[in-house]
Design an enzyme around this catalytic site. Structure first.
Site, mmCIF file in Angstrom:
data_model
loop_
_atom_site.group_PDB
_atom_site.id
_atom_site.type_symbol
_atom_site.label_atom_id
_atom_site.label_comp_id
_atom_site.label_asym_id
_atom_site.label_seq_id
_atom_site.Cartn_x
_atom_site.Cartn_y
_atom_site.Cartn_z
ATOM 1 N N ASP B 318 0.848 -1.185 0.000
ATOM 2 C CA ASP B 318 0.000 0.000 0.000
ATOM 3 C C ASP B 318 0.881 1.231 0.000
ATOM 4 O O ASP B 318 1.918 1.236 0.650
ATOM 5 C CB ASP B 318 -0.881 0.015 1.262
ATOM 6 C CG ASP B 318 -2.145 -0.778 1.036
ATOM 7 O OD1 ASP B 318 -2.667 -0.732 -0.092
ATOM 8 O OD2 ASP B 318 -2.597 -1.455 1.980
ATOM 9 N N PHE B 388 -8.209 26.818 8.050
ATOM 10 C CA PHE B 388 -8.526 26.181 6.780
ATOM 11 C C PHE B 388 -10.001 25.789 6.783
ATOM 12 O O PHE B 388 -10.534 25.342 7.790
ATOM 13 C CB PHE B 388 -7.680 24.916 6.610
ATOM 14 C CG PHE B 388 -7.971 24.161 5.351
ATOM 15 C CD1 PHE B 388 -7.333 24.515 4.161
ATOM 16 C CD2 PHE B 388 -8.898 23.123 5.339
ATOM 17 C CE1 PHE B 388 -7.615 23.820 2.998
ATOM 18 C CE2 PHE B 388 -9.173 22.441 4.174
ATOM 19 C CZ PHE B 388 -8.533 22.789 2.995
ATOM 20 N N ALA B 390 -13.062 23.910 4.129
ATOM 21 C CA ALA B 390 -13.276 23.215 2.860
ATOM 22 C C ALA B 390 -13.839 24.206 1.842
ATOM 23 O O ALA B 390 -13.709 24.015 0.636
ATOM 24 C CB ALA B 390 -14.237 22.055 3.054
ATOM 25 N N THR B 392 -13.102 27.733 1.674
ATOM 26 C CA THR B 392 -12.074 28.631 1.136
ATOM 27 C C THR B 392 -10.873 27.874 0.592
ATOM 28 O O THR B 392 -10.149 28.353 -0.255
ATOM 29 C CB THR B 392 -11.564 29.588 2.217
ATOM 30 O OG1 THR B 392 -10.995 28.799 3.264
ATOM 31 C CG2 THR B 392 -12.680 30.435 2.786
ATOM 32 N N ARG B 393 -10.630 26.690 1.094
ATOM 33 C CA ARG B 393 -9.495 25.840 0.734
ATOM 34 C C ARG B 393 -8.152 26.566 0.903
ATOM 35 O O ARG B 393 -7.242 26.424 0.102
ATOM 36 C CB ARG B 393 -9.646 25.280 -0.687
ATOM 37 C CG ARG B 393 -10.777 24.254 -0.764
ATOM 38 C CD ARG B 393 -10.787 23.565 -2.084
ATOM 39 N NE ARG B 393 -11.096 24.514 -3.134
ATOM 40 C CZ ARG B 393 -10.562 24.515 -4.336
ATOM 41 N NH1 ARG B 393 -9.674 23.595 -4.643
ATOM 42 N NH2 ARG B 393 -10.897 25.412 -5.226
ATOM 43 N N MET B 394 -8.084 27.430 1.890
ATOM 44 C CA MET B 394 -6.790 28.017 2.230
ATOM 45 C C MET B 394 -6.815 28.451 3.690
ATOM 46 O O MET B 394 -7.865 28.489 4.319
ATOM 47 C CB MET B 394 -6.449 29.195 1.317
ATOM 48 C CG MET B 394 -7.498 30.257 1.241
ATOM 49 S SD MET B 394 -7.007 31.484 0.015
ATOM 50 C CE MET B 394 -8.364 32.593 0.092
ATOM 51 N N LYS B 406 -2.105 30.889 2.366
ATOM 52 C CA LYS B 406 -1.568 29.802 1.538
ATOM 53 C C LYS B 406 -2.688 28.778 1.344
ATOM 54 O O LYS B 406 -3.568 28.622 2.192
ATOM 55 C CB LYS B 406 -0.359 29.143 2.203
ATOM 56 C CG LYS B 406 -0.678 28.317 3.441
ATOM 57 C CD LYS B 406 0.384 27.278 3.677
ATOM 58 C CE LYS B 406 -0.158 26.075 4.418
ATOM 59 N NZ LYS B 406 -0.695 26.355 5.751
ATOM 60 N N ASP B 533 -10.160 -5.547 2.765
ATOM 61 C CA ASP B 533 -8.899 -6.196 2.356
ATOM 62 C C ASP B 533 -8.966 -7.707 2.543
ATOM 63 O O ASP B 533 -8.131 -8.443 2.032
ATOM 64 C CB ASP B 533 -7.724 -5.691 3.216
ATOM 65 C CG ASP B 533 -7.236 -4.335 2.753
ATOM 66 O OD1 ASP B 533 -7.437 -4.023 1.570
ATOM 67 O OD2 ASP B 533 -6.672 -3.607 3.584
#
Lengths: 594, 693
Positions: B318, B388, B390, B392-394, B406, B533
């Site tokens: 993996d 951070f 979800a 604005t994703r910064m 960033k 698995d």
């Protein structure tokens, strides 16, 4: 020396040359492809199937295959046995063997002798307790012995094909069809080759007739009986099928069997031709010809070393005679060395090479008296046989024996690369090891135990079992040499070689039955386990070859294989050999001969 | 728990010494044909000695010889027993300490057994041994979990140190891949409801005890095959030796002189020839191999699995956790034209000050490593952290009027444009490049000014590339399995030096890949933990399940890694190979040894009949008795000398089969051929000097 080197070199190069063409021919033949002889012989093959009701495309499991082989061998035995005993009532018997008109000095075919000879020819051994010219009719020679020479050799090739297919096939339940393999080997392989070889031998002076013996008056005025017979036709298959049963008692030393150095060369070549070709067939069928050449290389090295040693000791001769001023070195018009028991038309080189080849393979034809070899010279044929006749070996049986050692070598050394041992992508597991050990133990037991019993067995003098009395009373030599004669007899029969060291009067019920037992063990107890290995391998998956796989085609593997053969062979037989040829050698050095 | 112990551990030595006497019992010894034959020989020689003691008036030289042969034959058996006992000792000691933790546990069983989940629960106290698969139990903080099972409700921290040796508690919760709990472990906090999955006596702990103790130890297929070989060789040598008296009788009669070899001499020859070295060490090698796996904290359900590991052709690894460190890390600052790298690093560092994610921390570390920028003292009052999301994703910080951000390139670009800044096309192109190489580009801006990019990428574990290439040299292909897109997967596979990869892999893809490899004749090993698995773990030839994984995964695999470190797969493969190499090496050595013994014993044995055979006495041994004794003693001592090798395994080198074979053949084959000559010679000299023979 130069002659020996040149002869051996030419022989080896010619052998190398025929290996690939013959090997590819057999590969095509036994995989059912057409060959250049099909237009001519296919009708014969189909005729055989129609006559016998064989289903050409029906495949057999290894067990069915083995049963067919056993049934066929049993039938062959019954025929050969009956023909011998009934020869007095059968045609082509100008000398009247088995009738009231038999010549003086003819040896009667007793049931135990007929039993021994029948087993001997069915098992491809051709151990001869009889002597052809004063025991059996031409009919017996041709129908009982020569027929078995063909079919026992064909059975050998068939058995080799089982193991080859075991490696080549994947997850297959079947291993071929015995009847088809037998027919093809006989019709396409043995008959055509033997036909041409017989013509070639006849051109050199090998006789072929059905006339009675010629009575000649010699210059000295004495009477000499010169036996005749259909020799060429039997001589060719005797060599080609590694059978070795001579038409005459003197075998290939007899001028009617082997008249010239050229016929000698042809006969030597015939012995190795099919066994050598089969190594190539093997490589081709498993999809990597280098695998076949690796076996060929291992065989070649053992062959050349053996021939060299044998020649060396024969040329060196007997030190006791050298001390008396006899020149051991070869000189023009003077062979030097040990010429006792050798034909002058062959000399030391041709005799040494022949003796090596005939015991490397399970042929057993002889062109010199092995009994008269120097102790260490005589050690070579003995060791050749005791190692299992894997140096090219018998037709089919040789490859089987070599693959047995390859399996053992891979198993022992294969672990050292950190994987479950595998050979040609087939895992070597419990079953394969077990079967290989059974085969190995069976022949070793036969050789050692029969020799041990004969060393001490006591019989009533003049009794049925062994009229001379103790089993050792049949020996004509004493000391370690006598022991070698015994050991040689049971090594030769247990390995289906059939050559006699001579010096042992083996035509008594005791020896006839025990050597027959050794021959049966050598053929069936040795080969059936290997057929089972073939069946087991065929059913396995073929694993992928990676750089982590033990390489089985390079010089390293060849060395490993040779090492395994020598080590296993040496460890088993060294004690016995030390009491025979080795002791005799040191005693001879000390001035004591037997 | 499965800690390493030195070979010289006193407690283990004492245990092994007592066990080696117990193992003299012929009933158990009969399973080892070679050593059994030695014991028979020792018994027979002892009987002959006793008979001579009884029937002869005085102590003779012959009796002294018999006594010494008998003694050394018994030693040979004891040495072989000791090797096996030594290999078992560690396991037994471990099993004992495990058993102590398996004291009687009281379980709180839910009486309704979940028939009516809404009904009020009635809890009854029962003994853990009365629990059956399917029962529900409740465990609160401080309780010992009464059996193996899955958490069906709740979340708790659990102390699993008695199983794994790892003292840090682990979290176990219902649902997902961390639901499995093991009997015997202790709940530290909170309360969980567990569905019991095993019946008494079949729990993981039971199995573990049985395994380490070796009670369930069955001979592996390869071991059985090797046993066949050495049993067969024993039979052949038995034939070779048993036929010697008749041969000797013939020779004696023919030469009119000499003696038939005596029984003790014949037995000595037999014992020297049969492969006692490998016969005595074979089971020790197998047990020690299992033991080595356990010392790596891996529990193999059978020796067969360890052996199969040596055969593996393909490793499925993996990506996350095995090939790469769990998270992506910053590796490079890429400033736009006009901005220095140091400035970009400085800004990035400020923007990441409050970022607690591993990615954020890796930016700080890179800045520190490259520019010596340390975290600075900035009072929180002056800073406004932008977390951070979800949406604005910064993330970033507002500091002294600067808006430092960033985040994902397009989000940051959008932010800059919205505030009136301009964006360089070159930067966007660069960002796409990083993405196409499997990396993650983060853009950094200071208000309207776009400063540059941070390159985040998967970090291949240190030394992994080297190990993969070693495995490749041994013919093992390593294949990466990842959910990433093929482009990313290819980049990482290239960097780690893998042979192949399976991108965007679903559990079914894994299973199909394994089947495809197996159909092509390859053996496959994989590691896994999740329930999905399980089919692949069961299909693989070697399935290493993680201890943190689900019960289903643990059941499906044939090994469990108690440390839950999938990279262990590499070690397991190496141990498997080492195990097989050790077996092969000692077998070769054992057989090769025989040659010298012939040269020692045969001339001695036949000297009375054929004095000329003294030529074979190439070691110039003094007399027949000392020669035979020297060979027997050498044969016994070599077993002791090789015990450490059998237990530790031969030195393992990762090279191709050809060079491995050449090396080992030279060392153990040729070495085995030569070594006994000086050994026997020296022992003969010693015996002379001590006047023992």
């Amino acid at each position: 020396m130069t002659h020996f080197l040149l002869l051996t070199a030419i022989y080896f190069v010619v052998l190398l040359g025929i290996t690939k063409p013959l090997g590819s021919y057999m590969a095509r033949l036994f995989s059912g492809q057409r060959t250049f002889l099909h237009p001519l012989l296919r009708p014969v093959e189909r005729g055989v199937y129609r006559l016998t009701g064989v289903e050409e495309h029906a495949e057999q499991r290894w067990t069915e295959y083995t049963l067919a082989l056993l049934a066929f061998s049993a039938a062959g035995f019954v025929c050969a046995f009956a023909i011998q005993l009934l020869q007095g009532h059968l045609p082509w018997n100008p000398m009247g063997f088995g009738t009231a008109h038999k010549p003086a000095g003819a040896i009667p075919v007793t049931p135990d002798l007929a039993f021994n000879s029948a087993i001997s020819f069915v098992t491809n051994t051709n151990w001869q307790a009889y002597s052809g010219e004063n025991t059996v009719s031409y009919f017996t020679q041709m129908t009982a012995f020569t027929v078995q020479n063909f079919v026992s050799a064909a059975s050998g090739v068939a058995m080799a094909m089982v193991l080859i297919r075991g490696f080549a096939r994947r997850e297959s339940k079947t291993v071929g069809n015995f009847w088809v393999d037998l027919t093809r080997a006989t019709v396409y392989l043995l008959l055509p080759l033997a036909f041409f070889a017989a013509l070639l031998l006849a051109s050199q002076g090998v006789i072929q007739n059905l006339r009675p013996s010629v009575v000649a008056r010699t210059l000295e005025g004495s009477i000499q009986i010169i036996p005749q017979g259909p020799v060429a036709s039997q001589e060719a298959i005797k060599m080609l099928g590694t059978n070795g049963g001579g038409f005459f008692n003197a075998n290939s030393a007899h001028p009617f069997e082997n008249p010239t150095p050229l016929s000698n060369f042809v006969e030597m070549l015939l012995i190795f031709s099919i066994p050598a070709g089969l190594t190539y067939t093997f490589g081709r069928d498993v999809g990597d010809t280098r695998q076949g050449w690796a076996l060929f290389a291992a065989m070649s090295i053992l062959f050349l070393v053996g021939a060299g040693v044998l020649f060396h000791y024969e040329q060196r001769g007997n030190p006791l005679l050298t001390q008396l001023g006899l020149q051991a070195r070869a000189a023009p018009g003077q062979p030097g060395g040990n010429m006792e028991g050798k034909e002058t038309r062959f000399g030391i080189a041709d005799s040494a090479l022949f003796a090596t080849i005939t015991t490397d393979a399970s042929c057993g034809a002889v062109n010199a008296a092995h009994d008269s070899l120097t102790p260490l010279g005589g050690l070579v044929p003995l060791v050749n046989m005791e190692l299992g006749e894997v140096v090219f070996g018998g037709v089919g049986a040789g490859l089987l024996g070599m693959l047995l050692f390859a399996i053992l070598a891979v198993f022992i050394a294969g672990l050292m690369v950190g994987r479950t041992p595998e050979y040609l992508g087939k895992k070597i597991e419990r079953r394969e090891v077990q079967l290989a050990m059974i085969a190995l133990i069976a022949t070793a037991a036969s050789m050692l135990v029969f020799t041990a019993v004969a060393s001490v067995a006591q019989f009533r003098q003049g009794g049925y079992w062994n009229p001379p009395g103790a089993a050792t009373a049949n020996l004509t030599n004493g000391g370690p040499h006598g022991f070698t004669e015994l050991l040689y007899a049971y090594s030769s029969t247990s390995e289906n070689n059939g050559s006699a060291f001579a010096g042992l009067n083996a035509d008594t019920p005791y020896y006839n039955f025990t050597t027959a037992g050794a021959m049966l063990i050598g053929r069936f107890a040795f080969l059936i386990p290997l057929l089972a290995v073939g069946g087991s391998l065929a059913s396995k998956k073929r694993l992928a070859i990676t750089s982590g796989t033990l390489p089985t085609s390079g010089p390293l593997f060849v060395g490993l294989l040779i090492g395994t053969i020598l080590l296993v062979g040496a460890l088993t037989f060294f004690p016995a050999l030390s009491l025979g040829p080795v002791a005799e050698h040191y005693l001879m050095q000390a001035g004591h001969v037997f | 728990m499965l800690r390493r112990r030195s070979l010289a551990d006193r407690e283990l030595l004492v245990r092994a010494l007592t066990d080696s006497w117990r193992k003299l019992n012929p009933v158990t010894l009969a399973r080892n044909p070679v050593i059994f034959v030695v014991e028979l020989g020792a018994t027979l020689t002892t009987a002959i000695l006793l008979h001579d003691l009884y029937s002869r008036p005085a102590w003779t030289q012959a009796m002294s010889f018999e006594a010494q042969v008998a003694l050394w034959l018994w030693f040979t058996v004891l040495f072989a027993n000791f090797a096996e006992a030594m290999a078992e000792a560690r396991g037994k000691a471990q099993a004992e300490s495990l058993r102590k933790s398996q004291s009687e546990i009281v379980a709180k069983r839910i009486a309704t057994s979940g028939r009516m989940p809404s009904a009020p629960r009635k809890v009854e106290l029962v003994s853990a041994s009365s629990l059956r698969a399917g029962d529900l139990v409740v465990c609160a903080a401080g309780d010992v979990i009464p059996g193996d099972g899955d958490v069906v409700e709740g979340i708790a921290t659990v102390d699993e140190s008695m199983i794994t040796g790892e003292s840090a508690p682990v979290i176990r919760e219902s649902g997902g891949d961390r639901s499995a709990v093991t009997g015997g472990t202790r709940v530290l906090s909170d309360e969980i409801t567990i569905r019991i999955l095993s019946n008494p006596g079949e729990t993981f702990l039971d199995r573990m005890i049985a395994l380490v103790e070796g009670a369930q130890r069955q001979k592996t297929p390869n071991e059985i095959a090797l046993n066949m070989l050495i049993a067969g060789l024993t039979l052949i040598f038995l034939l070779a030796v048993a036929t010697l008296p008749p041969f000797a009788i013939y020779s004696r009669r023919a030469m009119g002189a000499g003696l038939t070899p005596s029984v003790p001499v014949l037995i000595s020859l037999l014992v020297c020839l049969i492969p006692t070295t490998i016969g005595g060490l074979l089971s020790a090698i197998g047990i020690a191999g299992m033991d080595r796996v356990m010392q790596h904290n891996v529990l193999a359900t059978s020796g067969k699995a360890v052996e199969a590991a040596g055969d593996v052709d393909t490793l499925l690894l993996d990506k996350t956790g095995t090939i790469t460190l769990g998270n992506r890390q910053a590796v490079e600052f890429i400033p736009v034209r006009g901005v220095s790298e140091a400035m970009l690093a400085d800004t990035a560092q400020l923007a990441s000050m409050a970022d607690e994610t591993p990615e954020g921390r890796s930016i700080l570390m890179l800045a520190k490593a490259r520019y010596g920028l340390r975290g600075r003292e900035v009072s929180e009052a002056e800073m406004e952290f932008i977390p951070f999301s979800a949406y604005t994703r910064m993330s970033g910080v507002n500091l002294e009027g600067r808006q430092l951000r960033k985040g994902a390139t397009d989000a940051v670009v959008e932010f800059v444009r919205r505030h009136g800044g301009s964006v360089d096309d070159e930067l966007l192109e660069r960002s796409r490049q990083i993405a196409s190489q499997g990396g993650t580009p983060l853009a950094v801006c200071d208000g309207t000014r776009l400063l540059g990019l941070i390159h985040l990428k998967d970090i291949v574990k240190g030394g992994l590339r080297d190990r993969i290439s070693k495995l490749r040299a041994m013919g093992v292909r390593s294949v990466m399995i990842t959910g990433d897109n093929p482009l990313t997967a290819a980049a990482i596979a290239r960097e780690a030096g893998l042979d192949d990869f399976l991108a965007q892999a679903t559990p079914k893809d894994k299973l199909d890949y394994i089947r495809k490899e197996q159909a092509a004749g390859r053996l496959v090993a994989m590691a896994g933990d999740g329930t999905n698995d399980a089919p692949a773990l069961a299909q693989a030839d070697v399935g290493l399940a993680m201890n943190t994984g689900t019960m289903a995964a643990k059941e499906a695999g044939n090994m469990v890694d108690l440390d839950s470190n999938p990279t262990k797969l590499l070690e397991v493969v190496e141990i498997g190979k080492q195990l097989l190499i050790t077996r092969g090496a000692l077998t070769t050595f054992s057989i090769a040894n025989d040659v010298a013994k012939y040269f020692a014993i045969l001339p001695a044995m036949f000297a009375p009949i054929y004095p000329a055979l003294a030529h074979l006495n190439i070691m110039r041994l003094h007399d027949p008795r000392s020669a035979v004794l020297a060979a027997v003693i050498f044969n016994a001592l070599i077993i002791v000398a090789l015990i450490p090798l059998a237990l530790r395994g031969v030195r393992y080198r990762a090279t191709g089969a050809a060079s491995l074979l050449r090396r080992n053949l030279l060392f153990y084959g040729v070495g085995g051929l030569i070594a006994p000559f000086p050994g026997i010679w020296a022992l003969d000299l010693l015996l002379r000097w001590l006047h023992w023979a």
